[in-house]
Design an enzyme around this catalytic site. Structure first.
Site, PDB file in Angstrom:
ATOM      1  N   LYS A  94      11.728   8.863  14.436  1.00 13.72           N
ATOM      2  CA  LYS A  94      12.295   7.515  14.471  1.00 13.72           C
ATOM      3  C   LYS A  94      12.244   6.971  13.044  1.00 13.72           C
ATOM      4  O   LYS A  94      11.262   6.388  12.618  1.00 13.72           O
ATOM      5  CB  LYS A  94      11.497   6.619  15.425  1.00 13.72           C
ATOM      6  N   PHE A 123      11.038   2.532   5.135  1.00  9.34           N
ATOM      7  CA  PHE A 123      12.273   2.521   4.355  1.00  9.34           C
ATOM      8  C   PHE A 123      12.086   3.044   2.944  1.00  9.34           C
ATOM      9  O   PHE A 123      13.049   3.498   2.313  1.00  9.34           O
ATOM     10  CB  PHE A 123      12.832   1.086   4.272  1.00  9.34           C
ATOM     11  N   GLU A 172      -0.855  -7.148  -0.062  1.00  3.84           N
ATOM     12  CA  GLU A 172       0.066  -6.183  -0.644  1.00  3.84           C
ATOM     13  C   GLU A 172       1.426  -6.863  -0.781  1.00  3.84           C
ATOM     14  O   GLU A 172       2.100  -7.128   0.212  1.00  3.84           O
ATOM     15  CB  GLU A 172       0.176  -4.936   0.230  1.00  3.84           C
ATOM     16  N   SER A 193       3.261  -0.689   7.076  1.00  2.00           N
ATOM     17  CA  SER A 193       2.393  -1.816   6.753  1.00  2.00           C
ATOM     18  C   SER A 193       1.106  -1.780   7.563  1.00  2.00           C
ATOM     19  O   SER A 193       0.998  -1.082   8.578  1.00  2.00           O
ATOM     20  CB  SER A 193       3.126  -3.130   7.023  1.00  2.00           C
ATOM     21  N   CYS A 200       3.462   2.715  -1.610  1.00  5.17           N
ATOM     22  CA  CYS A 200       2.070   2.470  -1.245  1.00  5.17           C
ATOM     23  C   CYS A 200       1.106   2.925  -2.331  1.00  5.17           C
ATOM     24  O   CYS A 200      -0.068   2.572  -2.295  1.00  5.17           O
ATOM     25  CB  CYS A 200       1.737   3.166   0.077  1.00  5.17           C
TER      26      CYS A 200
END
Length: 499
Positions: A174, A150, A382, A227, A282
């Site tokens: 996707k 996202f 994280e 993730s 990230c």
């Protein structure tokens, strides 16, 4: 009634027949702005069949013609740049400037894809044995797929499908179900650029749709950003099915601050790099490692961080927007509470943040902890929010030991006036991307983007295969196929930025 996001199958936007829809909400208001479908099995199979069929002709299209599609596409992206950014901002909550940066970094990749002919050139050697010459070709794999997160709904899809398609593959995207409107607009423009029917498909959904791509035999390669837990899952399941997988996963990026660094530069860069995009990237700096006397700067960093204010995407004074969902907000705030319980010093508390006019937004204010140790959960995980952890060490060697002991290796930086310290750090740190006197060392498209250790799993070269063919003087041909490149995909790949 909210907008129904279409699928893109066999060159057409179509409404899904599913009964399972996912609400897409504005994170600043919780207003439902669209609904994304969970594609049915039949719809996904149609997408695969279309991609398989298109590959048979697309792979034969001259590489220069494929490049021209990308040239037209990048022109359209530039023409509609601000429009795309506004769509992106409305569904992610990013500020408009941040959203424009997201779009632009994607455009840079498309520009790189327009130069694909020179990147696909093979190699030749005469007389590898007496009277035998060797030639190598780079050839497409077939149907490839991308699963995107996202936080960068323009840039990361544009990392994937333009390069894959320019190489002669066909592609199934996707995108994240949390912000599918931006990828939909990207696909509309790709179609306008003259992309042939079937070279790109878009399906929406969640785990079921991802598992379909991982298990479908016709899908030869998977690219993923997200993730750690999901990245590991995708890598394991994809490779068990004998696919190439490149999975970019989580990070805990450290910024090492030496006492000889420019203090004002450090403070300015550290604040922006830790809370920009609400910390949802990230490459965000989430750990500041203050070396020696630099620890005296911690109160000044906290004071500047406390001045930063989040706000709506069209608020020119907002430094960043909301986090993506109420669940994300709760997760970040739980970590802040956990940090207090573990004994970290809460210097700036971003909980209970309010933005005037947006009482229902997923707001988390800038947060900073001092006295953080490596055994604390706020250090080990994280957080993916606007939270900065400050740690203190005595020497550069201590800083290196801390960073290298961390299980992640995505990005890191060092601020110093010493060339010797800079070289020692970049040479010895076990992290894939290194910045010197810049906080976020994101490489341009003609460099590889990669982390080490727990930040990356798989094959960097997921979209092509090498054919090495041996020709003798009699012109008899035999072919040997290498399903992965000879070079070590997990080897060093540092980007050093000097400023």
């Amino acid at each position: 009634m909210s907008k129904k996001v279409p699928l893109f199958i066999d060159g057409e936007f179509v409404q899904s027949n599913t009964s399972n829809w996912i609400d897409v909400t504005n994170p600043a208001t919780q207003e439902v702005i669209a609904q994304a479908p969970c594609a049915t099995q039949d719809e996904m199979k149609q997408a695969v069949e279309s991609a398989k069929k298109a590959f048979l002709t697309w792979k034969e299209v001259p590489v220069s013609e494929r490049a021209r599609v990308m040239m037209r596409y990048q022109a359209l992206l530039k023409e509609h740049h601000d429009e795309i950014a506004e769509i992106l901002a409305s569904e992610t909550g990013k500020t408009f400037d941040d959203a424009k940066g997201d779009v632009w970094r994607g455009i840079e990749v498309v520009e790189h894809a327009a130069n694909i002919p020179s990147l696909l050139m093979g190699e030749t050697v005469e007389n590898v044995a007496r009277g035998i010459d060797s030639y190598s070709y780079t050839q497409p794999l077939g149907v490839c797929a991308g699963i995107t997160p996202f936080n960068f709904p323009a840039m990361i899809p544009l990392w994937m499908f333009p390069l894959s398609i320019a190489c002669g593959n066909t592609f199934i995207l996707k995108p994240s179900e949390q912000d599918p409107l931006t990828p939909t607009r990207l696909v509309e423009l790709f179609e306008q650029a003259g992309a042939p029917k079937g070279v790109l498909q878009v399906i929406h959904g969640g785990k079921e749709q991802v598992d379909f791509l991982l298990d479908e035999p016709a899908v030869r390669a998977i690219s993923f950003v997200g993730s750690v837990a999901v990245g590991q899952y995708i890598y394991r399941r994809g490779t068990e099915n004998m696919k190439r997988v490149q999975a970019f996963a989580g990070a805990k990026n450290h910024c090492v601050i030496m006492p000889d660094a420019n203090k004002s530069q450090v403070i300015s860069n550290l604040v922006g790099a830790s809370v920009g995009a609400a910390g949802q990237r990230c490459m965000a700096i989430s750990v500041a490692v203050f070396v020696g006397a630099a620890r005296e700067w911690i109160p000044e960093v906290a004071a500047e961080l406390a001045k930063v204010k989040p706000g709506a995407w069209n608020d020119k004074n907002a430094a960043y927007g909301p986090v993506i969902s109420p669940q994300a907000k709760q997760r970040v705030e739980n970590f802040i509470t956990q940090g207090q319980k573990e004994g970290a010093e809460l210097l700036v508390d971003g909980r209970n943040c309010e933005v005037e006019g947006f009482p229902n937004g997923n707001w988390v204010g800038p947060t900073m902890f001092g006295k953080v140790t490596t055994d604390m959960e706020i250090y080990k995980n994280e957080i993916f929010g606007p939270v900065l952890c400050a740690t203190e060490v005595d020497t550069l060697d201590d800083a290196l030991a801390m960073v290298n002991a961390n299980p992640y290796g995505n990005g890191t930086s060092i601020f110093t006036a010493s060339g010797a310290a800079a070289r020692k750090y970049q040479h010895n740190v076990e992290v894939g991307q290194v910045g010197i006197n810049i906080p976020i060392p994101v490489p341009l498209p003609f460099f590889s983007f990669t982390g080490w250790k727990g930040s990356f799993f798989g094959d960097l070269h997921a979209y092509g295969k090498q054919a090495v063919r041996f020709y003798s003087e009699t012109k008899t041909i035999t072919a040997r196929w290498f399903e992965s490149d000879i070079e070590d995909a997990n080897g060093p790949n540092m980007t050093i930025h000097l400023k």
